[in-house]
Each structure stands twice: as structure tokens, then as C-alpha cells.
Design a protein around this motif. Structure first.
Motif, PDB file in Angstrom:
ATOM      1  N   CYS A 175      21.564   4.983  29.314  1.00 57.38           N
ATOM      2  CA  CYS A 175      22.196   4.023  28.404  1.00 57.38           C
ATOM      3  C   CYS A 175      21.661   4.153  26.986  1.00 57.38           C
ATOM      4  O   CYS A 175      21.744   3.194  26.199  1.00 57.38           O
ATOM      5  CB  CYS A 175      21.982   2.600  28.911  1.00 57.38           C
ATOM      6  SG  CYS A 175      20.248   2.074  28.951  1.00 57.38           S
ATOM      7  N   ASN A 176      21.109   5.305  26.609  1.00 60.65           N
ATOM      8  CA  ASN A 176      20.447   5.400  25.308  1.00 60.65           C
ATOM      9  C   ASN A 176      21.376   5.238  24.108  1.00 60.65           C
ATOM     10  O   ASN A 176      20.902   5.116  22.985  1.00 60.65           O
ATOM     11  CB  ASN A 176      19.655   6.707  25.191  1.00 60.65           C
ATOM     12  CG  ASN A 176      20.511   7.949  25.327  1.00 60.65           C
ATOM     13  OD1 ASN A 176      21.545   8.090  24.683  1.00 60.65           O
ATOM     14  ND2 ASN A 176      20.083   8.865  26.173  1.00 60.65           N
ATOM     15  N   ILE A 177      22.671   5.205  24.323  1.00 61.44           N
ATOM     16  CA  ILE A 177      23.569   4.900  23.212  1.00 61.44           C
ATOM     17  C   ILE A 177      23.289   3.484  22.693  1.00 61.44           C
ATOM     18  O   ILE A 177      23.551   3.181  21.521  1.00 61.44           O
ATOM     19  CB  ILE A 177      25.058   5.033  23.651  1.00 61.44           C
ATOM     20  CG1 ILE A 177      25.989   4.937  22.438  1.00 61.44           C
ATOM     21  CG2 ILE A 177      25.413   3.985  24.686  1.00 61.44           C
ATOM     22  CD1 ILE A 177      25.803   6.033  21.427  1.00 61.44           C
TER      23      ILE A 177
ATOM     24  N   PRO B  49      24.627  -5.000  18.686  1.00 65.31           N
ATOM     25  CA  PRO B  49      24.030  -4.169  19.733  1.00 65.31           C
ATOM     26  C   PRO B  49      23.685  -4.928  21.001  1.00 65.31           C
ATOM     27  O   PRO B  49      23.799  -4.381  22.101  1.00 65.31           O
ATOM     28  CB  PRO B  49      22.777  -3.608  19.060  1.00 65.31           C
ATOM     29  CG  PRO B  49      23.086  -3.638  17.599  1.00 65.31           C
ATOM     30  CD  PRO B  49      23.899  -4.874  17.408  1.00 65.31           C
ATOM     31  N   LYS B  50      23.266  -6.195  20.861  1.00 61.92           N
ATOM     32  CA  LYS B  50      22.933  -6.984  22.051  1.00 61.92           C
ATOM     33  C   LYS B  50      24.170  -7.177  22.918  1.00 61.92           C
ATOM     34  O   LYS B  50      24.098  -7.072  24.155  1.00 61.92           O
ATOM     35  CB  LYS B  50      22.367  -8.337  21.639  1.00 61.92           C
ATOM     36  CG  LYS B  50      22.008  -9.264  22.813  1.00 61.92           C
ATOM     37  CD  LYS B  50      20.893  -8.690  23.666  1.00 61.92           C
ATOM     38  CE  LYS B  50      20.323  -9.739  24.613  1.00 61.92           C
ATOM     39  NZ  LYS B  50      21.317 -10.304  25.547  1.00 61.92           N
ATOM     40  N   ASP B  51      25.304  -7.429  22.308  1.00 64.23           N
ATOM     41  CA  ASP B  51      26.543  -7.573  23.070  1.00 64.23           C
ATOM     42  C   ASP B  51      26.917  -6.254  23.762  1.00 64.23           C
ATOM     43  O   ASP B  51      27.415  -6.253  24.885  1.00 64.23           O
ATOM     44  CB  ASP B  51      27.686  -8.011  22.152  1.00 64.23           C
ATOM     45  CG  ASP B  51      27.555  -9.462  21.710  1.00 64.23           C
ATOM     46  OD1 ASP B  51      26.733 -10.193  22.291  1.00 64.23           O
ATOM     47  OD2 ASP B  51      28.267  -9.846  20.757  1.00 64.23           O
ATOM     48  N   ILE B  52      26.686  -5.145  23.053  1.00 63.40           N
ATOM     49  CA  ILE B  52      26.984  -3.837  23.639  1.00 63.40           C
ATOM     50  C   ILE B  52      26.081  -3.569  24.833  1.00 63.40           C
ATOM     51  O   ILE B  52      26.532  -3.080  25.871  1.00 63.40           O
ATOM     52  CB  ILE B  52      26.827  -2.743  22.562  1.00 63.40           C
ATOM     53  CG1 ILE B  52      27.916  -2.901  21.499  1.00 63.40           C
ATOM     54  CG2 ILE B  52      26.878  -1.347  23.186  1.00 63.40           C
ATOM     55  CD1 ILE B  52      27.722  -2.038  20.274  1.00 63.40           C
ATOM     56  N   ALA B  53      24.807  -3.911  24.686  1.00 60.44           N
ATOM     57  CA  ALA B  53      23.868  -3.745  25.798  1.00 60.44           C
ATOM     58  C   ALA B  53      24.280  -4.592  26.994  1.00 60.44           C
ATOM     59  O   ALA B  53      24.270  -4.125  28.144  1.00 60.44           O
ATOM     60  CB  ALA B  53      22.453  -4.109  25.347  1.00 60.44           C
TER      61      ALA B  53
ATOM     62  N   TRP C  63      25.267  -3.362  30.882  1.00 58.67           N
ATOM     63  CA  TRP C  63      24.564  -3.812  32.088  1.00 58.67           C
ATOM     64  C   TRP C  63      25.464  -4.635  32.998  1.00 58.67           C
ATOM     65  O   TRP C  63      25.391  -4.507  34.228  1.00 58.67           O
ATOM     66  CB  TRP C  63      23.295  -4.570  31.696  1.00 58.67           C
ATOM     67  CG  TRP C  63      22.251  -3.584  31.304  1.00 58.67           C
ATOM     68  CD1 TRP C  63      22.104  -2.991  30.082  1.00 58.67           C
ATOM     69  CD2 TRP C  63      21.281  -2.988  32.156  1.00 58.67           C
ATOM     70  NE1 TRP C  63      21.089  -2.068  30.133  1.00 58.67           N
ATOM     71  CE2 TRP C  63      20.566  -2.042  31.383  1.00 58.67           C
ATOM     72  CE3 TRP C  63      20.936  -3.163  33.491  1.00 58.67           C
ATOM     73  CZ2 TRP C  63      19.527  -1.279  31.908  1.00 58.67           C
ATOM     74  CZ3 TRP C  63      19.898  -2.414  34.022  1.00 58.67           C
ATOM     75  CH2 TRP C  63      19.211  -1.482  33.231  1.00 58.67           C
ATOM     76  N   ASN C  64      26.304  -5.460  32.430  1.00 60.75           N
ATOM     77  CA  ASN C  64      27.201  -6.257  33.268  1.00 60.75           C
ATOM     78  C   ASN C  64      28.283  -5.405  33.910  1.00 60.75           C
ATOM     79  O   ASN C  64      28.671  -5.633  35.059  1.00 60.75           O
ATOM     80  CB  ASN C  64      27.850  -7.368  32.436  1.00 60.75           C
ATOM     81  CG  ASN C  64      26.849  -8.415  31.996  1.00 60.75           C
ATOM     82  OD1 ASN C  64      25.861  -8.671  32.679  1.00 60.75           O
ATOM     83  ND2 ASN C  64      27.086  -9.022  30.845  1.00 60.75           N
TER      84      ASN C  64
ATOM     85  N   ASN D 179      23.806  -6.508  36.563  1.00 62.20           N
ATOM     86  CA  ASN D 179      22.811  -7.555  36.355  1.00 62.20           C
ATOM     87  C   ASN D 179      22.437  -7.631  34.878  1.00 62.20           C
ATOM     88  O   ASN D 179      22.991  -6.918  34.058  1.00 62.20           O
ATOM     89  CB  ASN D 179      21.571  -7.333  37.232  1.00 62.20           C
ATOM     90  CG  ASN D 179      20.836  -6.041  36.876  1.00 62.20           C
ATOM     91  OD1 ASN D 179      21.172  -5.355  35.924  1.00 62.20           O
ATOM     92  ND2 ASN D 179      19.819  -5.711  37.667  1.00 62.20           N
ATOM     93  N   GLU D 180      21.494  -8.496  34.548  1.00 62.05           N
ATOM     94  CA  GLU D 180      21.037  -8.633  33.173  1.00 62.05           C
ATOM     95  C   GLU D 180      19.774  -7.802  32.969  1.00 62.05           C
ATOM     96  O   GLU D 180      18.919  -7.717  33.850  1.00 62.05           O
ATOM     97  CB  GLU D 180      20.734 -10.102  32.868  1.00 62.05           C
ATOM     98  CG  GLU D 180      21.932 -11.033  32.993  1.00 62.05           C
ATOM     99  CD  GLU D 180      22.950 -10.826  31.881  1.00 62.05           C
ATOM    100  OE1 GLU D 180      22.554 -10.364  30.797  1.00 62.05           O
ATOM    101  OE2 GLU D 180      24.139 -11.148  32.102  1.00 62.05           O
ATOM    102  N   TYR D 181      19.653  -7.199  31.784  1.00 58.59           N
ATOM    103  CA  TYR D 181      18.424  -6.471  31.486  1.00 58.59           C
ATOM    104  C   TYR D 181      17.281  -7.471  31.387  1.00 58.59           C
ATOM    105  O   TYR D 181      17.418  -8.518  30.746  1.00 58.59           O
ATOM    106  CB  TYR D 181      18.580  -5.687  30.182  1.00 58.59           C
ATOM    107  CG  TYR D 181      17.439  -4.731  29.950  1.00 58.59           C
ATOM    108  CD1 TYR D 181      17.272  -3.622  30.774  1.00 58.59           C
ATOM    109  CD2 TYR D 181      16.513  -4.948  28.932  1.00 58.59           C
ATOM    110  CE1 TYR D 181      16.228  -2.743  30.575  1.00 58.59           C
ATOM    111  CE2 TYR D 181      15.464  -4.073  28.729  1.00 58.59           C
ATOM    112  CZ  TYR D 181      15.324  -2.973  29.559  1.00 58.59           C
ATOM    113  OH  TYR D 181      14.268  -2.110  29.377  1.00 58.59           O
TER     114      TYR D 181
END
Length: 412
Positions: free
Chosen positions: A364-366, A386-390, A394-395, A400-402
């Protein structure tokens, strides 16, 4: 299960890749049967092999689909079987530049190292895993749990000691390992167990996508792999398109620290993750320091102060200082409290950030590239969170959540 002539084949193959036509794909799918050296195995490869048989096409290093030393109708049969997911054997060139032939389908898999673990969960290919390394359980429980692997046998840790007896007892078809250890591990296992190295945990989008492509064929999950690839490419394209025409002299400078006073230029590791994200790495083009074994530079505090970077990044190990805001705040204050740093542009302007290692060293390094782009060019990426993209990754792909913060503080 490696062909004894693989070294000669690898040398020729790598030489041939240097002359891939300019209109070819950005990378070549390293599976025998990919006769036209693009990024997939399809009907075009059948046509290409038929052209070789008819004398109208040149043989390529991947055209011997069944890897028997000759190009004939049997290779067309093999390519058809790969397309239909019915092949009995599959030969690949892995990221340790080793030719490996696998018995198919894969039924028993051992993950002896991290990175491929996340890729398999993301493409819903978890049910064949029969053993995992201790580092996956210790450092990737957020991957092992959705993979259903927490109760599987432990096969040790390559940086301390792998449990070869346990691996042999599990009788896997394949063992996944890092490229630098693949040959050593392969030599300690019987020929009936194939060892494969894929670099899905490096900060290199092309290698990650190539790894997903190969895994998709190996596990007969090509549709699922393409979903992840499309998602990665969407954000990678946004970053590259928006930054490609920026004037380098007008870009902010940055210092990226992987360990105390250890950095990388744009060709290696953390530096590569932040490359082409809208900033200038102060380690680029510098000949003052001798690179280490992995391309790292041990720099002096005085030199960093002289460069006066506009932005500073510091890598943090997983499950340490970014598990809570309280710990992150304390770690950031400690990091900034270095002699003379209060005079740097980065500290004066509040542009110092901590980031978790997994942001760059995972499939997921993008996500890491999105954060670097946002930090370095906030106006250019004002519409990117970026948080929304992360969370989306994950979802959607992990389920799950990071479990900790990706960065601290979050971009404004």
C-alpha cells in the motif's frame, strides 16, 4: 524446483529487457508465456508464438511458455492453459532474478517474510496459507487477523532463525521470501519446495504492480489483483501528472531521515518513496558521503543544518511512537529538539513530520506517496486527503482499520 541452466537464461533475459521497444508497457510480466514481453499473458502471446513457429517473429526470453528449451505448439497449449487458469506448471522469473517452476495449482503456501502477506489479503488469496513467519504475527497482526492466520504454525524469522524443520513438516508448494535471502533459503529446503521472492514491500510502484500481476496469475486471482492495481495506479497517476511540470528550483527542499542522521537519495528506499512528489531531496547529487550497503547515507548534523531543508520527515517503526497522539507528540518534540534545528525553515514553519515505516514499505505504499505529495505541495493537492485514501484502501482491500497513525501531525 529450479532449472540448473537458469543463470544463463536470466543473463540473456535481463540483457533483452534493455531493448524492449519504447511502446512496450512500463514493465514486463515476468512469467514464461508472456512471449511479446508486455504486462499480461493473453491471445496476443499466442499470436506471437505462432509467428515464431512460422518464422515471422523473433524468439523472446519468455516465449518458451512450458520452459522445455524449444518453441513449438506445446507452448501455445501452455499459454492457453495459463489464460484459462488450468496450467499444471508455471515458470516465473522472480525478483531475485531466479527462474522458478511451480507445480500448479498452489495448495499449500508458507509466508516466511512480510509484504506478500498484505498483497494476498488485498486480493483475497488467503486460504492456501499454512504457515507464517513470526514477524507477521508480531508486526502485522492487522494483516494476519483478517487473513485468518494468527493460529497458524510459526516458521521463525529470517533475521534470527527460520525453522526449516517446521517448513518441511508443513510440506508447502511454495515459500515466499525476500530477494536477498531467497537463494540461501532455497538451498536449505528440498527440491520439492519452491522458494519465490517478490518485492511487493518496497517503495517502488512498478515493482508492487508487477508483484500483484504475478501473484494474480499464481493464485488465479487476476481479477482481484487488477482491482488493487487499478486503485494504486489511479493515485499514482494523479501525483505524477500534477508534479511533472513543476520547476525543480521552485520546489521545497526536504530531508528524510530513516534512522538517526541516516538518509536516502531519490533512488533508494524512503527517498524513492518521496521522489516525484513535488519536492527536492537534499541528498540528491551529493558526493560528500559514501553510500552504505543499502544505498543509505550517514550524514553529519552540521551538513543538514547547512542545507536548511524546508520540510523534514522522520521514519518511525511500527507499533512504537505512532500508536497514540500522546506518544507521537512526545517523539516529535524530542526529534525537533536537536541543536540548531530551531533555526531551520522546517522547524520554524512547522513542517516536521513523523511517518510510520509501513507507509512506504508495504504493497500500500502509494499511501506514503500521497502523504509526501500533500506535505510538499499542499495547494496542488488541496483536494487530496491522504487519510481518507488510506482508509479507503484498508476498508476496501483489507477489511479493517489501520491500528495506528500513518503520520504525525496530519497535513493541514
Amino acid at each position: 524446483m529450479n532449472n540448473p541452466i537458469f543463470m544463463m537464461k536470466v543473463i540473456v533475459f535481463c540483457f533483452a529487457l534493455a531493448f524492449v521497444p519504447v511502446d512496450a508497457s512500463d514493465f514486463t510480466l515476468q512469467i514464461f508465456g508472456n512471449a511479446n514481453l508486455d504486462d499480461s499473458i493473453d491471445e496476443l502471446d499466442i499470436e506471437y508464438v505462432q509467428g515464431i513457429i512460422d518464422g515471422t517473429n523473433d524468439e523472446t526470453e519468455l516465449s518458451d511458455a512450458n520452459y522445455d528449451g524449444k518453441i513449438d505448439e506445446e507452448d501455445i497449449v501452455q499459454i492457453n492453459q495459463i489464460i484459462g487458469g488450468e496450467e499444471k506448471r508455471l515458470t516465473i522469473l522472480d525478483d531475485a532474478e531466479r527462474i522458478v517452476t511451480l507445480d500448479m495449482p498452489l495448495e499449500r503456501v508458507v509466508l516466511a517474510r512480510m509484504a506478500v502477506d498484505q498483497a494476498l489479503v488485498a486480493m483475497d488469496a488467503t486460504d492456501k496459507v499454512v504457515g507464517i513467519s513470526s514477524d507477521i504475527k508480531d508486526y502485522h497482526p492487522h494483516i494476519a487477523k483478517p487473513g485468518g492466520w494468527m493460529d497458524l504454525p510459526n516458521v521463525g524469522y529470517v533475521y534470527t532463525e527460520l525453522d526449516y524443520e517446521k517448513i518441511i513438516e508443513l510440506n508447502p508448494d511454495i515459500v515466499f521470501m525476500d530477494p536477498q535471502f531467497a537463494t540461501e533459503v532455497d538451498e536449505k529446503l528440498p527440491d520439492t519446495i519452491s522458494v519465490v521472492a517478490l518485492s511487493t514491500g518496497v517503495p517502488d510502484t512498478k515493482k508492487v504492480i508487477s508483484g500483484f500481476k504475478i501473484l494474480g496469475v499464481m493464485f488465479r486471482k487476476e481479477t482481484e489483483a487488477e482491482r488493487v492495481i487499478d486503485w494504486i495506479q489511479k493515485y499514482d497517476t494523479i501525483i505524477r501528472e500534477r508534479t511533472k511540470d513543476l520547476n525543480p528550483e521552485e520546489q521545497p527542499t526536504f530531508y528524510i531521515e530513516a534512522d538517526d542522521w541516516v538518509t536516502y537519495n531519490s533512488e533508494q528506499w524512503d527517498g524513492k518513496a518521496a521522489a516525484e512528489c513535488g519536492g527536492r531531496n537534499i541528498a540528491d547529487g551529493v558526493n560528500l558521503f559514501i553510500p552504505g550497503e543499502n544505498g543509505e547515507y550517514a550524514v553529519s548534523p552540521e551538513w543538514v543544518l547547512e542545507q536548511n531543508p524546508d520540510v523534514i520527515f522522520r521514519r518511525i517503526r511500527a507499533q512504537t511512537d505512532l500508536v497514540s497522539e500522546e506518544k507521537a507528540k512526545a517523539r516529535l518534540a524530542e526529534f525537533i529538539n536537536r541543536t540548531g534545528w530551531d533555526e531551520t525553515n522546517a522547524v520554524k514553519n512547522g513542517q516536521v513530520y513523523l511517518y510510520v515505516a509501513e507507509m512506504n514499505f508495504a504493497p500500500c505504499n502509494i499511501i506514503g506517496r500521497c502523504y509526501f505529495a500533500k506535505f510538499l505541495q499542499p495547494k496542488l493537492f488541496r483536494d487530496i486527503n491522504p487519510k481518507d485514501i488510506a482508509d479507503e484502501y484498508w476498508n476496501t482491500f483489507i477489511g479493517n482499520e489501520y491500528p495506528e497513525m500513518w503520520v504525525y501531525p496530519e497535513p493541514k
